[in-house]
Design an enzyme around this catalytic site. Structure first.
Site, PDB file in Angstrom:
ATOM      1  N   HIS A  17      52.872  80.262 124.880  1.00  0.00           N
ATOM      2  CA  HIS A  17      53.685  79.885 124.225  1.00  0.00           C
ATOM      3  C   HIS A  17      54.794  78.683 124.662  1.00  0.00           C
ATOM      4  CE1 HIS A  17      51.894  82.821 121.006  1.00  0.00           C
ATOM      5  NE2 HIS A  17      51.000  81.454 120.695  1.00  0.00           N
ATOM      6  N   LYS A  41      49.534  86.350 101.426  1.00  0.00           N
ATOM      7  CA  LYS A  41      48.254  87.043 102.688  1.00  0.00           C
ATOM      8  C   LYS A  41      49.545  87.828 103.532  1.00  0.00           C
ATOM      9  CE  LYS A  41      43.981  84.302 101.701  1.00  0.00           C
ATOM     10  NZ  LYS A  41      43.259  84.203 102.746  1.00  0.00           N
ATOM     11  N   ARG A  91      43.795  76.658 125.848  1.00  0.00           N
ATOM     12  CA  ARG A  91      43.797  76.763 127.064  1.00  0.00           C
ATOM     13  C   ARG A  91      42.284  76.939 128.044  1.00  0.00           C
ATOM     14  NH1 ARG A  91      44.974  82.490 123.722  1.00  0.00           N
ATOM     15  NH2 ARG A  91      43.664  81.149 122.299  1.00  0.00           N
ATOM     16  N   SER A 128      47.988  85.909 121.646  1.00  0.00           N
ATOM     17  CA  SER A 128      49.280  86.885 120.967  1.00  0.00           C
ATOM     18  C   SER A 128      48.422  88.649 120.535  1.00  0.00           C
ATOM     19  CB  SER A 128      49.103  86.580 119.907  1.00  0.00           C
ATOM     20  OG  SER A 128      50.604  85.996 120.200  1.00  0.00           O
TER      21      SER A 128
HETATM   22  O1  PNS Z   1      48.559  81.233 116.607  1.00  0.00           O
HETATM   23  P1  PNS Z   1      47.405  80.223 115.584  1.00  0.00           P
HETATM   24  O2  PNS Z   1      46.979  81.948 115.045  1.00  0.00           O
HETATM   25  O3  PNS Z   1      46.499  80.329 116.531  1.00  0.00           O
HETATM   26  O4  PNS Z   1      47.784  79.344 115.013  1.00  0.00           O
HETATM   27  C1  PNS Z   1      47.204  79.274 114.009  1.00  0.00           C
HETATM   28  C2  PNS Z   1      47.715  78.494 112.359  1.00  0.00           C
HETATM   29  C3  PNS Z   1      48.842  79.072 111.936  1.00  0.00           C
HETATM   30  C4  PNS Z   1      48.787  76.897 113.426  1.00  0.00           C
HETATM   31  C5  PNS Z   1      46.735  77.817 112.090  1.00  0.00           C
HETATM   32  O5  PNS Z   1      45.320  78.664 111.177  1.00  0.00           O
HETATM   33  C6  PNS Z   1      47.114  76.862 111.089  1.00  0.00           C
HETATM   34  O6  PNS Z   1      47.316  75.675 110.804  1.00  0.00           O
HETATM   35  N1  PNS Z   1      47.767  77.714 110.165  1.00  0.00           N
HETATM   36  C7  PNS Z   1      48.088  76.928 108.676  1.00  0.00           C
HETATM   37  C8  PNS Z   1      47.126  77.008 106.993  1.00  0.00           C
HETATM   38  C9  PNS Z   1      46.635  75.324 107.429  1.00  0.00           C
HETATM   39  O7  PNS Z   1      47.094  74.374 107.582  1.00  0.00           O
HETATM   40  N2  PNS Z   1      45.513  75.201 107.526  1.00  0.00           N
HETATM   41  C10 PNS Z   1      44.598  73.855 107.632  1.00  0.00           C
HETATM   42  C11 PNS Z   1      43.992  74.327 108.511  1.00  0.00           C
HETATM   43  S1  PNS Z   1      43.160  72.268 108.999  1.00  0.00           S
END
Ligand code: PNS
Length: 162
Positions: A17, A41, A91, A128
């Site tokens: 990150h 959640k 990645r 993570s």
């Molecule tokens: O660090 P991560 O868990 O890979 O992050 C994923 C994250 C939080 C960026 C992704 O799941 C996300 O954008 N979640 C927010 C909910 C959202 O916007 N959902 C619609 C996606 S099209």
């Protein structure tokens, strides 16, 4: 100057990150690291506030970076943060497969574009999830995370459990 949002769970922030944040500062200027969570959640190792605190401490040397938490969608976070673009680090091809669909969804619902930044090769294997799993079982992850995160993980999983 351009402002970008880097959304993620950041549970916890790791050196992959940090690499994407550093590259984004160089490429765009202002960077908002958005800790995304869903209040309906609650989940994870660290709370959203703890993740913000750890990421802020870890990125304190980068002046044009701020860290905030956002409850809800990435596109809502991007609007709240005043971001011109969303940035996602890639990645590997598996990341691209997932991120491409999210990028199209986010553009179609809110007109916000996503820019993909390839991570530096030396951190492309870090996640993570694996940091959490290894730390919980007593494995060493100090070389994969910033110092404040290493300290917090050591605190969360005391030596007696290792
Ligand atoms: O660090 P991560 O868990 O890979 O992050 C994923 C994250 C939080 C960026 C992704 O799941 C996300 O954008 N979640 C927010 C909910 C959202 O916007 N959902 C619609 C996606 S099209």
């Amino acid at each position: 100057m351009t402002t970008v949002l880097i959304p993620g769970s950041f549970d916890p922030l790791h050196l992959g990150h940090v690499d994407i944040v550093e590259q984004s500062v160089e490429l765009f200027g202002n960077v908002v690291v958005g800790v995304l969570y869903n209040h309906e959640k609650p989940s994870g190792l660290f709370t959203p506030d703890e993740r913000v605190e750890l990421a802020s401490a870890s990125l304190a040397d980068l002046p044009s970076v701020r860290v905030d938490k956002y409850d809800g969608l990435a596109v809502q976070a991007a609007v709240s943060a005043g971001a011109d673009f969303i940035v996602k680090g890639l990645r590997n091809p598996a990341d691209f497969d997932i991120e491409q669909q999210m990028a199209h969804m986010n553009h179609s619902v809110a007109g916000i574009r996503t820019v993909f930044v390839p991570c530096r090769p030396n951190v492309g294997f870090v996640s993570s999830r694996f940091v959490r799993e290894i730390a919980a079982q007593g494995g060493g992850v100090d070389h994969l995370v910033p110092k404040p995160v290493a300290v917090a993980l050591a605190d969360r999983f005391p030596a007696s459990l290792r």
